[in-house]
Enzyme design. Structure first.
Site, PDB file in Angstrom:
ATOM      1  N   GLY A 242      -4.042  -1.766  13.928  1.00  0.00           N
ATOM      2  CA  GLY A 242      -5.120  -0.929  13.412  1.00  0.00           C
ATOM      3  C   GLY A 242      -5.234   0.462  13.981  1.00  0.00           C
ATOM      4  O   GLY A 242      -6.063   1.267  13.535  1.00  0.00           O
TER       5      GLY A 242
ATOM      6  N   TYR B  78       3.171   1.657   4.810  1.00  0.00           N
ATOM      7  CA  TYR B  78       2.449   1.313   3.574  1.00  0.00           C
ATOM      8  C   TYR B  78       2.798   2.240   2.410  1.00  0.00           C
ATOM      9  O   TYR B  78       1.973   2.505   1.547  1.00  0.00           O
ATOM     10  CB  TYR B  78       0.934   1.290   3.823  1.00  0.00           C
ATOM     11  CG  TYR B  78       0.554   0.358   4.961  1.00  0.00           C
ATOM     12  CD1 TYR B  78       0.681  -1.016   4.819  1.00  0.00           C
ATOM     13  CD2 TYR B  78       0.106   0.856   6.180  1.00  0.00           C
ATOM     14  CE1 TYR B  78       0.368  -1.870   5.869  1.00  0.00           C
ATOM     15  CE2 TYR B  78      -0.203   0.000   7.240  1.00  0.00           C
ATOM     16  CZ  TYR B  78      -0.072  -1.360   7.062  1.00  0.00           C
ATOM     17  OH  TYR B  78      -0.372  -2.204   8.088  1.00  0.00           O
TER      18      TYR B  78
ATOM     19  N   TYR C 126      -6.961   4.891  -1.668  1.00  0.00           N
ATOM     20  CA  TYR C 126      -7.900   5.132  -0.544  1.00  0.00           C
ATOM     21  C   TYR C 126      -8.334   6.582  -0.443  1.00  0.00           C
ATOM     22  O   TYR C 126      -8.900   6.969   0.579  1.00  0.00           O
ATOM     23  CB  TYR C 126      -7.257   4.777   0.808  1.00  0.00           C
ATOM     24  CG  TYR C 126      -6.453   3.518   0.841  1.00  0.00           C
ATOM     25  CD1 TYR C 126      -7.043   2.283   0.610  1.00  0.00           C
ATOM     26  CD2 TYR C 126      -5.087   3.558   1.128  1.00  0.00           C
ATOM     27  CE1 TYR C 126      -6.283   1.119   0.658  1.00  0.00           C
ATOM     28  CE2 TYR C 126      -4.332   2.397   1.181  1.00  0.00           C
ATOM     29  CZ  TYR C 126      -4.936   1.183   0.942  1.00  0.00           C
ATOM     30  OH  TYR C 126      -4.195   0.041   0.986  1.00  0.00           O
TER      31      TYR C 126
ATOM     32  N   CYS D 159       1.885   7.782 -15.773  1.00  0.00           N
ATOM     33  CA  CYS D 159       0.888   7.953 -16.833  1.00  0.00           C
ATOM     34  C   CYS D 159      -0.455   7.449 -16.347  1.00  0.00           C
ATOM     35  O   CYS D 159      -0.890   6.340 -16.690  1.00  0.00           O
ATOM     36  CB  CYS D 159       1.321   7.199 -18.074  1.00  0.00           C
ATOM     37  SG  CYS D 159       2.859   7.821 -18.687  1.00  0.00           S
ATOM     38  N   GLU D 160      -1.096   8.259 -15.527  1.00  0.00           N
ATOM     39  CA  GLU D 160      -2.347   7.861 -14.889  1.00  0.00           C
ATOM     40  C   GLU D 160      -2.944   9.135 -14.300  1.00  0.00           C
ATOM     41  O   GLU D 160      -2.295   9.782 -13.475  1.00  0.00           O
ATOM     42  CB  GLU D 160      -2.000   6.858 -13.773  1.00  0.00           C
ATOM     43  CG  GLU D 160      -3.143   6.354 -12.954  1.00  0.00           C
ATOM     44  CD  GLU D 160      -3.750   5.077 -13.535  1.00  0.00           C
ATOM     45  OE1 GLU D 160      -3.024   4.294 -14.161  1.00  0.00           O
ATOM     46  OE2 GLU D 160      -4.956   4.909 -13.357  1.00  0.00           O
TER      47      GLU D 160
ATOM     48  N   GLY E 261       1.394  -1.780  13.233  1.00  0.00           N
ATOM     49  CA  GLY E 261       2.297  -1.540  12.114  1.00  0.00           C
ATOM     50  C   GLY E 261       2.400  -0.036  11.897  1.00  0.00           C
ATOM     51  O   GLY E 261       3.386   0.612  12.259  1.00  0.00           O
ATOM     52  N   ARG E 262       1.306   0.510  11.373  1.00  0.00           N
ATOM     53  CA  ARG E 262       1.267   1.929  11.029  1.00  0.00           C
ATOM     54  C   ARG E 262       1.676   2.839  12.189  1.00  0.00           C
ATOM     55  O   ARG E 262       2.434   3.789  12.018  1.00  0.00           O
ATOM     56  CB  ARG E 262      -0.156   2.291  10.584  1.00  0.00           C
ATOM     57  CG  ARG E 262      -0.298   3.679   9.996  1.00  0.00           C
ATOM     58  CD  ARG E 262      -1.779   4.055   9.830  1.00  0.00           C
ATOM     59  NE  ARG E 262      -2.586   3.025   9.242  1.00  0.00           N
ATOM     60  CZ  ARG E 262      -2.875   2.925   7.929  1.00  0.00           C
ATOM     61  NH1 ARG E 262      -2.439   3.825   7.092  1.00  0.00           N
ATOM     62  NH2 ARG E 262      -3.618   1.925   7.478  1.00  0.00           N
TER      63      ARG E 262
ATOM     64  N   ARG F 170      -1.345   5.401  -1.818  1.00  0.00           N
ATOM     65  CA  ARG F 170      -2.477   5.557  -0.903  1.00  0.00           C
ATOM     66  C   ARG F 170      -3.496   6.609  -1.341  1.00  0.00           C
ATOM     67  O   ARG F 170      -4.677   6.463  -1.079  1.00  0.00           O
ATOM     68  CB  ARG F 170      -1.987   5.817   0.527  1.00  0.00           C
ATOM     69  CG  ARG F 170      -1.151   4.637   1.064  1.00  0.00           C
ATOM     70  CD  ARG F 170      -0.864   4.731   2.554  1.00  0.00           C
ATOM     71  NE  ARG F 170      -2.049   4.495   3.354  1.00  0.00           N
ATOM     72  CZ  ARG F 170      -2.804   5.408   3.871  1.00  0.00           C
ATOM     73  NH1 ARG F 170      -2.495   6.685   3.711  1.00  0.00           N
ATOM     74  NH2 ARG F 170      -3.864   5.100   4.557  1.00  0.00           N
TER      75      ARG F 170
END
Ligand code: LLP
Length: 451
Positions: A248, A390, A334, A361-362, A292-293, A330
């Site tokens: 984290g 991620y 987020y 297409c978004e 991780g990150r 991301r």
């Protein structure tokens, strides 16, 4: 702008990573391309491993594979002496294929399937992190069936709300992860696990969330878990021997982000654990961390080629690149923020404010809203920084875009670790049932007539 790891700007004003000119990397491997700075990954592994080993010898660092996992990454993690946190059968399989020892894997997940559990039991996974009563029962039955004893941790919700995006908070009571402390579920699960023949309760686990800068919630989590260990000892006589405090720890995405050094972070965690253990007159448990990150995040850069540029008069200039939410979810998910540089002319001036759009297409497919960059032209290379965690692991095939390649760069050498997907890869699992097979081939003329 900021540079991390082995990044530098070379004499041609190009961005260089791991001694490799990114303009050359684009020519050799194409774009979008994930570039991983191997030296920085190793440096981060070593910072965790060595600081922890020095301050708290009974410890283990487990890299959280969900951040970025490929077979080459598994090899690197094993070479660095870290254990591996896995979150699915797919991650276990990847690690096994890379020759990573199952006994050094910690298996997470709030809904592990029976097939995944059987796979984990068969290969001799190191620890199962049990997330619910339902899983406790399932695992006990499957372990009995396999005539094995599963070594488990119980995932505890310490009831801490860390200051981070709501979607990546996990320690609070209203979370799908873990067993509550406040509602007595965690204690009840401890008692149940102790009574279950095919389970061996080895420890506790908690993970309060991700991309957290503030140290307080980590300290609080450590204290809460040690208090709980004391309560377990009092109420059941059982001494918890292993404590996994999850991951984290936040990283730098923007120039103004200012995380603690990994060393300082580990020091703080260790002193929180030691403090509380001393207060309770408790033997120090084996301590595990699962970053991780903070191991791979800043080591990753995504390289794109600039394509269409569109001015919306009086509003903004959209610069579209050849990737987007398919390689970086991301921003859409987020509202994450990034820095970027023009890799083929880093120090050009003047700067202008643009918005970097993806090509899916978004409308929400944006990489960076409002960033100051030198004026961009079609064909320029844009490097988005801190995309090691991620990104590849959350990449997808929306619009049937093939996923990018991944290269490790080190000492002037680039090694392909994931091939770019091809169109053939995109259809390799597709099937056309017999009744949908085309009856006969039509000529282009016939098709045009019926259009
Ligand atoms: N351990 C457990 C049990 C976890 O659930 C996680 C992350 C970690 C360790 C590693 O946390 P880290 O050190 O990487 O923060 N997709 C989101 C992040 C989800 C994190 C999930 N769990 C993002 O892109 O920000």
């Amino acid at each position: 702008m900021f540079l991390t790891g082995t990044m530098r700007i070379n004499e041609q004003n190009h961005l260089e990573i791991g001694g490799c000119d990114t303009v050359e990397l684009a020519k050799e491997f194409g774009t979008p391309l994930y570039i991983m700075d191997e030296a920085l990954i190793r440096q981060n592994c070593a910072a965790y491993r060595d600081t922890l080993a020095q301050l708290y010898p009974k410890s283990q660092v487990a890299y959280a594979g969900k951040a970025f996992l490929t077979m080459a990454m598994c090899r690197l993690i094993e070479e660095e002496g870290l254990a591996l946190d896995v979150a699915s059968g797919g991650e276990i399989y990847t690690a096994l294929q890379a020759g990573f020892p199952a006994a050094k894997m910690i298996f997470h997940g709030n809904n592990k399937t029976p097939e995944e559990i059987r796979l984990a039991l068969a290969c001799g996974i190191g620890r199962f992190v049990v997330d619910s009563f339902s899983e406790l029962e399932l695992l006990a039955n499957l372990a009995a069936e396999a005539k094995k004893k599963a070594k488990i941790y119980l995932r505890v919700k310490p009831g801490i709300e860390a200051h981070t995006h709501h979607y990546i908070q996990t320690g609070q009571m209203d979370s799908k992860f873990g067993l509550g402390l406040a509602d007595g579920q965690a204690l009840a699960a401890v008692k149940a696990a102790l009574k279950t023949k095919h389970l061996e309760l080895r420890g506790l686990h908690c993970h309060i969330g991700s991309q957290i800068f503030d140290f307080k919630p980590f300290q609080l989590a450590a204290h809460t878990m040690l208090d709980f260990m004391q309560e377990i000892k009092k109420k059941t006589g059982f001494v918890v021997e292993e404590l996994d405090l999850g991951g984290g720890f936040g990283i730098r995405y923007l120039k103004q982000d200012n995380p603690y050094s990994l060393t300082a972070f580990v020091e703080l965690i260790v002193s929180s654990v030691k403090e509380k253990a001393a207060e309770h007159g408790f033997p120090l448990p084996k301590l595990l961390l699962e970053p991780g990150r903070s191991i791979v995040g800043e080591a990753g850069t995504t390289l794109y080629t600039v394509g269409a540029i569109k001015d919306v008069p009086g509003i903004r200039r959209y610069v579209a690149v050849d990737g987007g939410m398919t390689d970086n979810l991301r921003t859409a998910l987020y509202d994450a923020k990034y820095e970027a540089v023009v890799a083929n002319r880093v120090y050009d001036r003047p700067l202008e404010k643009v918005t970097i759009a993806g090509r899916a297409c978004e409308s929400g497919d944006m990489l960076i809203w409002d960033i100051e960059l030198p004026p961009l032209n079609r064909g320029d290379l844009l490097a988005v920084l801190s995309t090691g965690a991620y990104h590849y692991s959350m990449a997808n095939n929306y619009n049937r875009f093939p996923r990018p390649a991944v290269v490790f760069v080190r000492d002037g050498k680039a090694s392909l670790v994931v091939k770019r997907e091809t169109y053939a890869d995109l259809v390799k699992n597709d099937l056309i049932p017999g009744y949908l097979q085309p009856a006969e081939q039509k000529t282009a003329k016939q098709v045009e007539k019926n259009f």
